[in-house]
Design a protein around this motif. Structure first.
Motif: not given
Ligand SMILES: [Zn+2]
Length: 264
Positions: A13-22, A42-47, A50-51, A210-218
């Motif tokens: 879900e984080l990747k689908a929102l547009g969060l990327a490596r770097g 802790d798992m949210v932080a780890k995810s 990792s992304v 166009g500065a916002i990307r929308d998504g859903q986390i949980g």
């Protein structure tokens, strides 16, 4: 479908929102809005870590607001469970601002946090300013722009005339920063980030550019926003109307004093 969000799903879900490596990202979150996550904060932080990967940086507010003393190791932040998880993360760096500290994990964390106690919480040269103007992103998970502290960076860039009015007249304007080994620093401030209740006013113009990307986390709605766009749009709004980001609650000390001053 399980009511508990599995970690792999969070990553996707984080990747689908547009969060990327770097990516370098400042995260505001309400985990209550997300729902139950396997592994908790802790798992949210780890995810998130990792992304963005080892070349990225994850930063969260660990604000303490009105404490007379601040120990970056011991003083708990008051800005949520994810921020506390990041503050405790191995290798985390916490900035030394006694009221508006941040916790940063990843590449460039120490450089981002350096010297925060020497400037107002969201002034140029603060971690939030460095992140936003340096191409970083702001991630809102289950919160709106009323939680988007980067808008305060825009208030400082626009040099609005109300930055000397504290959020609450009872709040301290200085504090002792405890550095360990009995060493400490006395710091004081004459400009402050203030009230953010009217910050939703910026969302329309951010969407238009166009500065916002929308998504859903949980279960939570989430937005990934360009930090630079937030600062620029806040400056545009404030140059057109210096009261644009003040709330209309007559009980708000900061905003009512600021409006009085602007009407003079
Ligand atoms: Zn207000």
């Amino acid at each position: 479908m399980s009511a508990v969000l599995p970690a792999g799903r969070l990553f996707d879900e984080l990747k689908a929102l547009g969060l990327a490596r770097g990516d370098r990202v400042f995260v505001h979150s309400s985990l209550r809005a997300v729902g139950q996550v396997a592994g908790g904060p802790d798992m949210v932080a780890k995810s998130l870590l990792s992304v963005v990967g080892p070349s990225g940086l994850v930063v969260a507010p660990t604000f303490t607001y009105d404490n007379p003393t601040f120990d970056p190791v011991r003083t708990e932040g008051r800005t949520g469970a994810l921020a506390e998880a990041l503050r405790a993360w191995p290798g985390a760096v916490r900035s030394l601002h006694p009221f508006y500290s941040v916790a940063a994990v990843g590449a460039g964390a120490a450089e981002l946090c350096e010297g925060h106690h020497l400037v107002a919480g969201t002034a140029p040269g603060s971690p939030l300013d460095r992140l936003a103007t340096g191409g970083g992103k702001v991630l809102l998970i289950g919160t709106g722009h009323t939680s988007n502290t980067t808008i305060h960076v825009g208030e400082f860039h626009a040099e609005v005339g109300y930055l000397d009015i504290p959020f609450d007249p009872g709040w301290p304007t200085g504090a002792t920063v405890e550095l360990g080994d009995g060493r400490s620093l006395e710091v004081s401030y004459d400009r402050f980030p203030g009230c953010s209740r009217a910050f939703g006013a910026i969302e329309r113009s951010l969407r238009q550019r166009g500065a916002i990307r929308d998504g859903q986390i949980g279960r939570a709605l989430a937005q990934l926003v360009s930090g630079r766009a937030i600062v620029e749009e806040a400056v545009v709004l404030l140059r057109a109307d210096e009261a644009a980001l003040l709330c209309t609650d007559p009980g708000c000390f900061r905003c009512s004093r600021a409006r009085e001053r602007l009407q003079r």
